[in-house]
Structures are given as C-alpha cells and as structure tokens.
Design a protein around this motif. Structure first.
Motif, mmCIF file in Angstrom:
data_model
loop_
_atom_site.group_PDB
_atom_site.id
_atom_site.type_symbol
_atom_site.label_atom_id
_atom_site.label_comp_id
_atom_site.label_asym_id
_atom_site.label_seq_id
_atom_site.Cartn_x
_atom_site.Cartn_y
_atom_site.Cartn_z
ATOM 1 N N THR A 12 0.836 -1.217 0.000
ATOM 2 C CA THR A 12 0.000 0.000 0.000
ATOM 3 C C THR A 12 0.864 1.259 0.000
ATOM 4 O O THR A 12 0.626 2.189 -0.765
ATOM 5 C CB THR A 12 -0.952 -0.019 1.206
ATOM 6 N N HIS A 22 -10.323 -1.035 4.453
ATOM 7 C CA HIS A 22 -9.151 -0.822 3.590
ATOM 8 C C HIS A 22 -9.717 -0.536 2.193
ATOM 9 O O HIS A 22 -9.657 -1.374 1.298
ATOM 10 C CB HIS A 22 -8.289 -2.090 3.597
ATOM 11 N N GLN A 51 -7.793 -1.040 -1.176
ATOM 12 C CA GLN A 51 -7.590 -2.452 -1.521
ATOM 13 C C GLN A 51 -8.854 -3.025 -2.178
ATOM 14 O O GLN A 51 -8.781 -3.693 -3.211
ATOM 15 C CB GLN A 51 -7.247 -3.258 -0.258
ATOM 16 N N ASP A 96 -9.317 -4.500 -5.926
ATOM 17 C CA ASP A 96 -9.817 -5.865 -6.124
ATOM 18 C C ASP A 96 -10.966 -5.864 -7.135
ATOM 19 O O ASP A 96 -11.007 -6.700 -8.046
ATOM 20 C CB ASP A 96 -10.280 -6.462 -4.784
ATOM 21 N N VAL A 101 -9.780 -5.968 4.842
ATOM 22 C CA VAL A 101 -9.948 -6.187 3.401
ATOM 23 C C VAL A 101 -11.294 -6.869 3.149
ATOM 24 O O VAL A 101 -12.047 -6.504 2.232
ATOM 25 C CB VAL A 101 -8.797 -7.049 2.842
ATOM 26 N N PRO A 122 -4.872 -10.125 -1.081
ATOM 27 C CA PRO A 122 -4.342 -8.758 -0.960
ATOM 28 C C PRO A 122 -2.857 -8.697 -0.621
ATOM 29 O O PRO A 122 -2.241 -7.633 -0.717
ATOM 30 C CB PRO A 122 -5.164 -8.176 0.199
ATOM 31 N N GLY A 156 -3.220 -1.726 -8.346
ATOM 32 C CA GLY A 156 -3.297 -0.848 -7.180
ATOM 33 C C GLY A 156 -2.743 0.533 -7.468
ATOM 34 O O GLY A 156 -3.254 1.542 -6.973
#
Ligand code: ASP
Length: 292
Positions: free
Chosen positions: A50, A127, A130, A134, A163, A250, A278
């Motif tokens: 991240t 999160h 994330q 996804d 997540v 993740p 990401g």
C-alpha cells in the motif's frame, strides 16, 4: 474537502468512473495532473504494497510526497494523534494517507484537517483502496461481462480482516453473490452465506479471494497451528483443478497456508495483477480527491 475512509464514501457511479479513470492511465506513464500538490503518508503499521503503491501513484501524477517516520515522530513523545495530524495539516498538504492499527483513526483525523484523509487501512475496520483495486482486477478479468451475479468466495480470517469488510460492502453493492468460507472462530456475524468447507463452494464460484490469518489481531491463538488451518483452508491447485476460477489475495501471502506454490504460479492467480492495478486505482483516487 472529501475524504476516503470507507468504500461507501463513493457512490456506485463514482466508483465506475474511478475504475474507468484508473484504466485510462495505462501503465508506467507519468502525468502532471497533480503538479504542485503535496501528500504526506502517516503509517503507524507495517506496509509493503500500500505505501509503495501510493508513493508510485503520487509520483506518476507529478505530486510531491513526504513520509513521516512514525518511529521517530513526536507521537513517541506523548503528542496525541490528533495534534500530530493538525500539525502536519498546518504545513499545507493536499492529502494525508493514514494507516493505523486502531479502527476509526482516519475518520477522527478527518474531522481536524483541511487536507483529504485517505484511509490506507485502520485496524480490522476498512481498507477501501484495496477493495477498489480488487473490484478493478475482477472487472478487468471479466472484460465487458456483467459483474452483477458473479459468485465470489472470501476465504480465511474474515472476522479480523479490513480487506474482507471493505470488499463485502463494495461487492455486495455491485450485486456479487458472496459466500464466506472460514472456521467458526474466523466468521463474523453475518447475513451472508457461510460454510466451513472449501469443497462445498469450489464448483459454485467465479472468484476466490483468500485472506491471511491476521495473527497480529488475535489475543490468543484460536486454532491448533497454521499448518492445521492450511489443511482445510489453503487454496491449492489440486482443489481448483482446471476450473475457470480466478484467485485473489491482498498480500502478504502466507505461501502454502493461504495459497499453494503451484497455484501462485498459475495464470489464474491474480495476486501480482492486483499489485499493478493498485497503482492505477490509487492514481484515480488521488486525482478524484485533490485535483482541483
Ligand atoms: N495488506 C492487507 C492489509 O493491510 C492484508 C493483510 O495484511 O493481510 O490489511
């Protein structure tokens, strides 16, 4: 000023626009969209993906970034978190990206800053970036197909996973058919379908999202060993066989506990695509929040 604390801070239409914008950045290109903008990162918890993904997104958009070294900061001298954030805010950043081990911290800070607060993970709560990456990864894989009705199994320590929380909110809103797969101690209270057996869902899903056991959030060890856990919940190449299923995680992946080596090498495993995507999603989020 708008903040991103949870996935439901964005409407479905805003999310679709974000996904399209993320795609429009292509790969490895630099832009000047955020020239003259300054972003501070404030990570109280470890991060590999991240933090570097945000930093790369910031640099690709032409902004400047300052990382506060929390271990050497004045929060270690007794300054409150809110005071730390207000002092950083007084230096005029456009956004502060926050990760903290306690749920709710980014929300609290957002009430005291002029800068946009972006939640990079708070405890077991949320999160959002994330979950958005996804969703982007799933949408890219199913190019042009409706997402509504796609079947996903979320597997692992769901109860302690931010997540999982963010994905459940987001994927539910996009019409996914969600099943939670976990041992009883890792299942949250839920109205979603649940099972303890991977074999029960493997013929009924399009996507499997595996999650790491969040040992840092367990007060006691509530399973015999990770090896025992793996014998029931590891996603293996043998389990998936030749089925048309994609696998997400993740990171960080516990190899051969969450997903086995053979499946990690399989093109159906999208873990590294998630990492690449990401960057684009975070570029789109930063642009949406601070490019004006
Ligand atoms: N990297 C993700 C998070 O920060 C997942 C994990 O740590 O298991 O929540």
């Amino acid at each position: 000023m708008s903040h991103l604390i949870r996935t439901d801070d964005f409407t479905k239409e805003e999310i679709l626009a974000l996904l399209d914008d993320a795609k429009s950045f292509g790969s490895k290109k630099f832009f000047t969209t955020l020239k003259d903008k300054l972003i501070i990162t404030l990570f109280f918890e470890n991060s590999t993906r991240t933090k570097s993904s945000f930093e790369i997104a910031i640099k690709r958009l032409g902004a400047q970034v300052v990382h506060l070294d929390v271990a050497k900061s004045s929060t270690k001298k007794g300054e409150t978190l809110v005071d730390t954030a207000m002092n950083l805010d007084a230096m005029g950043p456009d956004a502060i990206i926050v990760r903290h081990q306690n749920a709710g911290v980014p929300k609290i800070l957002s009430k005291h800053t002029k800068a946009s607060i972006i939640n990079a993970g708070d405890g077991a709560h949320a999160h959002p970036t994330q979950a958005l990456l996804d969703l982007y990864t799933i949408r890219e894989h199913f190019q042009g197909q409706a997402l509504e009705g796609k079947r996903i199994a979320i597997v692992g320590d769901i109860k302690n996973s931010r997540v999982a929380n963010s994905n459940i909110e987001l994927l539910h809103r996009f019409g996914f058919d969600i099943t939670l797969v976990a041992p009883p101690q890792f299942l949250p209270h839920t109205t979603l379908k649940t099972t303890h057996k991977l074999e029960e869902i493997v013929d009924k899903v399009d996507v499997i999202m595996s999650l790491r056991t969040q040992t840092e959030r367990h007060s006691t060890q509530n399973y015999a060993s990770l090896k025992d856990y793996a014998s029931d919940f590891c996603i293996t190449k043998k389990l998936v066989g030749d089925r048309d299923i994609i696998i997400l995680h993740p990171g960080p992946v516990h190899r051969n506990i969450d997903i086995d080596d053979a499946l990690l090498d399989d093109p159906r495993c999208k873990v590294l695509d998630q990492v690449s995507n990401g960057v684009n999603i975070r570029m789109a989020i930063l642009k949406r929040l601070i490019a004006h």
